[in-house]
Design an enzyme around this catalytic site. Structure first.
Site, short mmCIF file in Angstrom:
data_model
loop_
_atom_site.label_atom_id
_atom_site.label_comp_id
_atom_site.label_asym_id
_atom_site.label_seq_id
_atom_site.Cartn_x
_atom_site.Cartn_y
_atom_site.Cartn_z
N LYS A 1 -118.93 -9.77 -45.39
CA LYS A 1 -118.44 -11.30 -45.88
C LYS A 1 -117.67 -11.62 -46.99
O LYS A 1 -116.93 -12.41 -46.88
CB LYS A 1 -120.01 -11.85 -45.77
CG LYS A 1 -120.71 -11.96 -44.60
CD LYS A 1 -121.36 -13.05 -44.07
CE LYS A 1 -122.15 -13.14 -42.74
NZ LYS A 1 -123.01 -13.89 -42.60
N LYS B 1 -118.96 -7.13 -30.03
CA LYS B 1 -120.16 -8.04 -29.69
C LYS B 1 -120.00 -9.26 -29.57
O LYS B 1 -119.11 -9.95 -30.02
CB LYS B 1 -121.54 -7.69 -30.84
CG LYS B 1 -121.31 -8.53 -32.15
CD LYS B 1 -122.80 -8.56 -32.73
CE LYS B 1 -122.66 -9.52 -33.91
NZ LYS B 1 -123.85 -9.89 -34.28
N LYS C 1 -120.99 -15.83 -32.07
CA LYS C 1 -120.80 -17.43 -32.00
C LYS C 1 -119.57 -17.93 -32.98
O LYS C 1 -119.09 -19.04 -32.62
CB LYS C 1 -122.02 -18.19 -32.28
CG LYS C 1 -122.60 -17.83 -33.84
CD LYS C 1 -123.85 -18.78 -33.73
CE LYS C 1 -125.09 -18.43 -34.37
NZ LYS C 1 -125.08 -17.50 -35.42
P1 ATP Z 1 -121.86 -14.91 -36.34
O1 ATP Z 1 -121.08 -14.94 -35.37
O2 ATP Z 1 -122.13 -16.37 -37.14
O3 ATP Z 1 -121.93 -13.63 -37.26
P2 ATP Z 1 -124.04 -14.02 -34.87
O4 ATP Z 1 -123.80 -14.51 -33.15
O5 ATP Z 1 -123.72 -12.62 -34.77
O6 ATP Z 1 -123.38 -14.89 -35.95
P3 ATP Z 1 -126.28 -14.12 -36.11
O7 ATP Z 1 -126.84 -15.53 -36.48
O8 ATP Z 1 -125.90 -13.28 -37.23
O9 ATP Z 1 -125.43 -14.06 -35.06
O10 ATP Z 1 -127.87 -13.33 -35.49
C1 ATP Z 1 -129.06 -13.84 -35.18
C2 ATP Z 1 -129.71 -12.69 -34.45
O11 ATP Z 1 -129.01 -12.72 -33.16
C3 ATP Z 1 -129.83 -11.72 -35.08
O12 ATP Z 1 -131.06 -10.78 -35.05
C4 ATP Z 1 -128.72 -10.71 -34.38
O13 ATP Z 1 -129.01 -9.30 -34.51
C5 ATP Z 1 -128.73 -11.08 -33.17
N1 ATP Z 1 -127.48 -11.04 -32.20
C6 ATP Z 1 -126.44 -11.60 -32.68
N2 ATP Z 1 -125.37 -11.27 -31.79
C7 ATP Z 1 -125.92 -10.46 -30.70
C8 ATP Z 1 -125.44 -9.87 -29.55
N3 ATP Z 1 -124.23 -10.06 -29.16
N4 ATP Z 1 -126.12 -9.13 -28.77
C9 ATP Z 1 -127.57 -9.01 -29.21
N5 ATP Z 1 -127.93 -9.59 -30.47
C10 ATP Z 1 -127.30 -10.52 -31.12
#
Ligand code: ATP
Ligand code: LTN
Length: 335
Positions: A118, A200, A203
């Protein structure tokens, strides 16, 4: 809570940084809901203090916090049987975080890969909160004598740190905190981008076709799945190198409960068009009850705020007990 006292304690939290994706849902939130159905005592928080590390617009943060709270209830997590709350409403989180800051070595915090990532991505705002972020997360967990923490694989290092801090505190001051275990679900652990299935689904992806938001309209979900990247083989089979199809099979499996073998049989001799239609329909069906309930709840803000208030009161009751124990042990003068 008499009989509930013996059940294992589960705690998790999610930041109100945007609408969760199908990845967040299948990888994390669906697990939260399943765990909340009686076997455990669950606490789920909207981690609004954590999200201050990326300095959201105040009006956005306010709106998204209530939205995320509604999302948790719309998943079907019963706020009467579980504790669903907003982190900043329970002041013990920030208080315990200070005690834990003083039990964490600079070098330990500096090793966190999320901090390194980050701060590289956002060199314009490398604030100290971003650095101590995992210590506040440790406070979230340790305040409730948590047994299990359902998280995605990316949060494992933070949980390891929480365990190390708890062990150190217990060694220095005497037994105070339960040592928590991670709980990482099997299926759905990694939902991949629809446009670039080696990464992955996220969002914050600048391309909205790469992810399905949990609140996307049905026709948008169908469109996004139909335009998902696949391969030219036209065989629905889980195999190395077929990242796009593997990802869609994973999604379909999570939504229908069918295993990969059953899916391969179902689509034997059929093309990707049929398969994608089935995946799209399964996702639409999976999210429909959630979306209906979310819309209903967002029209009842009075209920949401009442629920958040009751959740914070219940959480504070447990949090105060642990905080007071920790303060006493460290030698802070008690009245
Ligand atoms: P950002 O894109 O803002 O980094 P993110 O979509 O990766 O956010 P987080 O808010 O960091 O998501 O994560 C919330 C939860 O969802 C965490 O427990 C994370 O491990 C899970 N998670 C996030 N993306 C995935 C994915 N593609 N598949 C499975 N689990 C996920
Ligand atoms: N850092 C986590 C959110 C989070 C959390 C927690 C998860 C904050 N506090 C306590 C589990 C337990 C994330 O970004 N996914």
């Amino acid at each position: 809570m008499e009989t509930a006292e013996k059940k294992k304690i589960v705690l998790s939290a999610i930041q109100p940084t945007g609408t969760p994706t199908l990845g967040n849902y299948l990888g994390a939130l669906k697990n939260w809901k399943d765990m909340s159905e009686g076997e455990y005592n669950c606490l789920y928080a909207v981690a609004d203090l954590h999200s201050l590390t990326v300095r959201p617009e105040p009006a956005d943060l306010r709106r998204r916090t209530l939205e995320m709270y509604a999302i948790l209830l719309a998943l079907g997590i019963d706020p009467e049987k579980n504790i669903v709350f907003i982190q900043s409403h329970v002041p013990q989180h920030a208080q315990l975080a200070w005690l834990l800051n003083c039990c964490t070595q600079f070098g330990e915090a500096a090793r966190m890969t999320q901090f390194k990532d980050k701060s590289e991505k956002h060199p314009e705002n490398v604030n100290v909160g971003l650095f101590t972020y995992p210590i506040l997360m440790a406070a979230d967990i340790l305040l409730y004598q948590t047994d299990f923490v359902p998280i995605g694989a990316d949060q494992k290092q933070h949980l390891e740190l929480a365990r190390d801090i708890a062990e150190r505190f217990n060694t220095v001051y005497g037994n105070t905190f339960k040592i928590p275990e991670p709980f990482i679900g099997k299926v759905g652990a990694s939902v991949m981008s629809l446009q670039d299935p080696v990464h992955k689904m996220s969002k914050s992806d600048p391309n909205p076709r790469a992810f399905i938001s949990m609140l996307d309209d049905d026709n948008v979900i169908v469109k996004k799945i139909k335009s998902a990247v696949t391969d030219s083989e036209a065989v629905v089979k889980y195999a190395e190198g077929k990242d796009g199809i593997n990802n869609l099979m994973g999604i379909y499996s999570c939504c229908t409960g069918k295993n990969f073998e059953e899916i391969e049989q179902e689509f034997e001799g059929k093309g990707y068009g049929d398969f994608k239609s089935a995946v799209a329909e399964a996702v639409v069906e999976e999210l429909r009850p959630f979306k209906d309930e979310f819309n209903r709840l967002m029209n009842d803000k009075a209920y949401l705020t009442e629920c958040a208030k009751a959740g914070a009161e219940k959480a504070s009751h447990f949090a105060a007990r642990t905080l007071s124990k920790a303060m006493k042990k460290t030698g802070l003068f008690q009245l």
